[in-house]
Design a protein around this motif. Structure first.
Motif, PDB file in Angstrom:
ATOM      1  N   MET A   1       0.839  -1.182   0.000  1.00  0.00           N
ATOM      2  CA  MET A   1       0.000   0.000   0.000  1.00  0.00           C
ATOM      3  C   MET A   1       0.883   1.244   0.000  1.00  0.00           C
ATOM      4  SD  MET A   1      -2.723   1.286   2.891  1.00  0.00           S
ATOM      5  CE  MET A   1      -1.573   2.148   3.930  1.00  0.00           C
ATOM      6  N   LYS A   2       0.561   2.152  -0.860  1.00  0.00           N
ATOM      7  CA  LYS A   2       1.256   3.434  -0.867  1.00  0.00           C
ATOM      8  C   LYS A   2       0.853   4.207   0.398  1.00  0.00           C
ATOM      9  CE  LYS A   2       1.841   7.584  -3.611  1.00  0.00           C
ATOM     10  NZ  LYS A   2       0.946   8.699  -3.433  1.00  0.00           N
ATOM     11  N   SER A   3       1.818   4.822   1.031  1.00  0.00           N
ATOM     12  CA  SER A   3       1.545   5.557   2.264  1.00  0.00           C
ATOM     13  C   SER A   3       0.513   6.663   2.050  1.00  0.00           C
ATOM     14  CB  SER A   3       2.830   6.170   2.815  1.00  0.00           C
ATOM     15  OG  SER A   3       2.529   6.915   3.979  1.00  0.00           O
ATOM     16  N   ARG A   4      -0.371   6.790   3.018  1.00  0.00           N
ATOM     17  CA  ARG A   4      -1.396   7.830   2.995  1.00  0.00           C
ATOM     18  C   ARG A   4      -1.186   8.856   4.107  1.00  0.00           C
ATOM     19  NH1 ARG A   4      -7.134   4.759   1.709  1.00  0.00           N
ATOM     20  NH2 ARG A   4      -6.390   3.505  -0.046  1.00  0.00           N
ATOM     21  N   VAL A   5      -0.028   8.835   4.731  1.00  0.00           N
ATOM     22  CA  VAL A   5       0.234   9.735   5.858  1.00  0.00           C
ATOM     23  C   VAL A   5       0.033  11.194   5.458  1.00  0.00           C
ATOM     24  CG1 VAL A   5       2.027  10.575   7.438  1.00  0.00           C
ATOM     25  CG2 VAL A   5       1.717   8.112   7.101  1.00  0.00           C
ATOM     26  N   GLU A   6       0.596  11.588   4.340  1.00  0.00           N
ATOM     27  CA  GLU A   6       0.458  12.992   3.914  1.00  0.00           C
ATOM     28  C   GLU A   6      -0.962  13.308   3.454  1.00  0.00           C
ATOM     29  OE1 GLU A   6       2.466  15.484   4.611  1.00  0.00           O
ATOM     30  OE2 GLU A   6       3.688  13.980   5.620  1.00  0.00           O
ATOM     31  N   GLU A   7      -1.669  12.300   2.959  1.00  0.00           N
ATOM     32  CA  GLU A   7      -3.085  12.491   2.627  1.00  0.00           C
ATOM     33  C   GLU A   7      -3.878  12.830   3.889  1.00  0.00           C
ATOM     34  OE1 GLU A   7      -6.738   9.792   0.883  1.00  0.00           O
ATOM     35  OE2 GLU A   7      -4.694   9.293   0.259  1.00  0.00           O
ATOM     36  N   ALA A   8      -3.578  12.135   4.973  1.00  0.00           N
ATOM     37  CA  ALA A   8      -4.238  12.426   6.251  1.00  0.00           C
ATOM     38  C   ALA A   8      -3.905  13.842   6.720  1.00  0.00           C
ATOM     39  CB  ALA A   8      -3.824  11.403   7.305  1.00  0.00           C
ATOM     40  N   ALA A   9      -2.629  14.220   6.618  1.00  0.00           N
ATOM     41  CA  ALA A   9      -2.226  15.581   7.000  1.00  0.00           C
ATOM     42  C   ALA A   9      -2.943  16.607   6.129  1.00  0.00           C
ATOM     43  CB  ALA A   9      -0.708  15.731   6.883  1.00  0.00           C
ATOM     44  N   GLY A  10      -3.121  16.294   4.855  1.00  0.00           N
ATOM     45  CA  GLY A  10      -3.841  17.187   3.949  1.00  0.00           C
ATOM     46  C   GLY A  10      -5.300  17.350   4.328  1.00  0.00           C
ATOM     47  N   ARG A  11      -5.916  16.281   4.775  1.00  0.00           N
ATOM     48  CA  ARG A  11      -7.308  16.381   5.237  1.00  0.00           C
ATOM     49  C   ARG A  11      -7.374  17.303   6.456  1.00  0.00           C
ATOM     50  NH1 ARG A  11      -7.985  11.226   2.866  1.00  0.00           N
ATOM     51  NH2 ARG A  11     -10.027  11.012   1.876  1.00  0.00           N
ATOM     52  N   HIS A  12      -6.402  17.172   7.347  1.00  0.00           N
ATOM     53  CA  HIS A  12      -6.384  18.036   8.521  1.00  0.00           C
ATOM     54  C   HIS A  12      -6.233  19.501   8.088  1.00  0.00           C
ATOM     55  CE1 HIS A  12      -4.797  19.961  12.185  1.00  0.00           C
ATOM     56  NE2 HIS A  12      -5.672  19.152  12.776  1.00  0.00           N
ATOM     57  N   ALA A  13      -5.355  19.755   7.145  1.00  0.00           N
ATOM     58  CA  ALA A  13      -5.148  21.120   6.649  1.00  0.00           C
ATOM     59  C   ALA A  13      -6.417  21.680   6.006  1.00  0.00           C
ATOM     60  CB  ALA A  13      -3.992  21.138   5.647  1.00  0.00           C
ATOM     61  N   LYS A  14      -7.239  20.792   5.490  1.00  0.00           N
ATOM     62  CA  LYS A  14      -8.487  21.174   4.821  1.00  0.00           C
ATOM     63  C   LYS A  14      -9.618  21.462   5.815  1.00  0.00           C
ATOM     64  CE  LYS A  14     -11.315  18.557   1.791  1.00  0.00           C
ATOM     65  NZ  LYS A  14     -11.389  17.504   0.769  1.00  0.00           N
ATOM     66  N   GLY A  15      -9.407  21.155   7.104  1.00  0.00           N
ATOM     67  CA  GLY A  15     -10.414  21.458   8.108  1.00  0.00           C
ATOM     68  C   GLY A  15     -10.973  20.262   8.856  1.00  0.00           C
ATOM     69  N   TYR A  16     -10.574  19.066   8.475  1.00  0.00           N
ATOM     70  CA  TYR A  16     -10.989  17.891   9.243  1.00  0.00           C
ATOM     71  C   TYR A  16     -10.320  17.972  10.612  1.00  0.00           C
ATOM     72  CZ  TYR A  16     -12.277  15.390   4.851  1.00  0.00           C
ATOM     73  OH  TYR A  16     -12.819  14.980   3.664  1.00  0.00           O
ATOM     74  N   ASN A  17     -11.009  17.501  11.653  1.00  0.00           N
ATOM     75  CA  ASN A  17     -10.326  17.456  12.943  1.00  0.00           C
ATOM     76  C   ASN A  17      -9.340  16.283  12.920  1.00  0.00           C
ATOM     77  OD1 ASN A  17     -11.552  15.025  14.043  1.00  0.00           O
ATOM     78  ND2 ASN A  17     -13.269  16.216  14.827  1.00  0.00           N
ATOM     79  N   CYS A  18      -8.543  16.160  13.954  1.00  0.00           N
ATOM     80  CA  CYS A  18      -7.480  15.145  13.975  1.00  0.00           C
ATOM     81  C   CYS A  18      -8.017  13.735  13.787  1.00  0.00           C
ATOM     82  CB  CYS A  18      -6.686  15.242  15.277  1.00  0.00           C
ATOM     83  SG  CYS A  18      -5.837  16.817  15.487  1.00  0.00           S
ATOM     84  N   SER A  19      -9.087  13.417  14.473  1.00  0.00           N
ATOM     85  CA  SER A  19      -9.673  12.088  14.374  1.00  0.00           C
ATOM     86  C   SER A  19     -10.242  11.846  12.984  1.00  0.00           C
ATOM     87  CB  SER A  19     -10.764  11.931  15.439  1.00  0.00           C
ATOM     88  OG  SER A  19     -11.268  10.624  15.443  1.00  0.00           O
TER      89      SER A  19
END
Length: 138
Positions: free
Chosen positions: A1-19
């Motif tokens: 699986m290609k890492s999605r770590v930065e995708e998660a960080a991008g969601r946070h930057a977009k306004g998603y809360n940490c969880s």
């Protein structure tokens, strides 16, 4: 699986809360629609209890552990022990990176000395989830 770590960080930057950032990034791998994942994890942001308790990013990773590990057997559940062990290991590794599992300690609310920022906690929780929950998947 290609890492999605930065995708998660991008969601946070977009306004998603940490969880939400953590849960939504991997929800498709566990058969959960992103909108459902977003809604179910919303109450876990800001460190349950408005930074007083468990980090939202860690809570998100623990939700993923349940989704991944639980047998979903409502009549005779048999997987709790396995899920608890997995959750314990996720928490241990998260704490090794972030210094605590408690949001206000990580954010340095009482000391004025933050250990980690929210986005870095999202990255840490995502990395641990990838390793322990999705490491064998292609």
């Amino acid at each position: 699986m290609k890492s999605r770590v930065e995708e998660a960080a991008g969601r946070h930057a977009k306004g998603y809360n940490c969880s939400q950032a953590v849960v939504c990034t991997y929800s498709d791998l566990l058969g959960v629609e992103e909108k459902t994942a977003f809604r179910m994890s919303e109450g876990f942001g800001a460190g349950m209890g408005a930074m007083e308790s468990t980090c939202g990013a860690l809570s998100g990773a623990l939700m993923l552990a349940g989704l991944k590990s639980s047998d979903g057997d409502l009549e005779a559940p048999k997987t709790k022990g396995k899920t608890y062990q997995l959750s314990k290991e996720i928490t241990k590794r998260f704490v090794e990176t972030c210094g605590s599992a408690v949001c206000k300690e990580i954010k340095g609310i009482e000391t004025g000395k933050p250990r980690y920022g929210c986005r870095d906690c999202v990255r840490a929780a995502s990395a641990v989830a990838e390793e322990l929950l999705f490491g064998e998947e292609g």
